[in-house]
Design a protein around this motif. Structure first.
Motif: not given
Length: 149
Positions: A22, A24-25, A28, A30, A32, A87, A103-104
């Motif tokens: 989380l 890292k998201s 970016r 993003w 989540a 994400v 995205e993911r």
């Protein structure tokens, strides 16, 4: 196409591994969504995200707490995207999303749960059949190692 990552938990529990992903998201940029398979797991994750590290803070909230569209990390049991996530994390055997408009998608599953392993294999075939790029990651020595994809 949405990238789908399969994370096979073998060395850590979900409550230990998820906060790192989380973070890292959010780095970016993003938002989540963390979708759990049960309310009990959702409550445990909510608590874990408040207490996992004294040096960090993960801004999050549960959908029923109000204003879910403003949560950087939204915890839910529903297939929702009200916070416009980049994400979606599927944990505790949550099902694949109906739409792949992010995205993911990250499916995290417990390596000690035979049913979760079987469900992950079915999900892998489904995702590949839909034409999404998919990768499979497994924990080794505290790190994630790409095994397929």
């Amino acid at each position: 196409m949405t990238e789908v990552l399969f994370y096979h938990l073998t060395g850590q529990r979900l409550e230990q591994a998820l906060p790192q992903l989380l973070e890292k998201s959010l780095e970016r940029g993003w938002n989540a969504v963390v979708r759990a398979g049960s309310e009990e797991r959702l409550a445990a994750l909510d608590e874990a995200l408040w207490t996992y590290s004294e040096a960090s803070f993960l801004p999050h909230g549960r959908e029923e707490e109000g204003e879910p569209e403003h949560q950087p990390i939204l915890l839910t049991t529903k297939d929702t995207r009200v916070n416009e996530p980049g994400v979606i994390f599927l944990v505790d055997r949550a099902k694949l999303p109906a739409e792949y408009d992010v995205e993911r998608v990250v499916l995290m599953f417990d390596g000690d749960d035979p049913e979760a392993l079987d469900e992950a294999r079915v999900a892998w075939k489904t995702v590949k059949g839909l034409g999404h790029p998919a990768t499979y990651w497994q924990q080794e020595g505290g790190r994630w190692v790409k095994k397929a994809g």
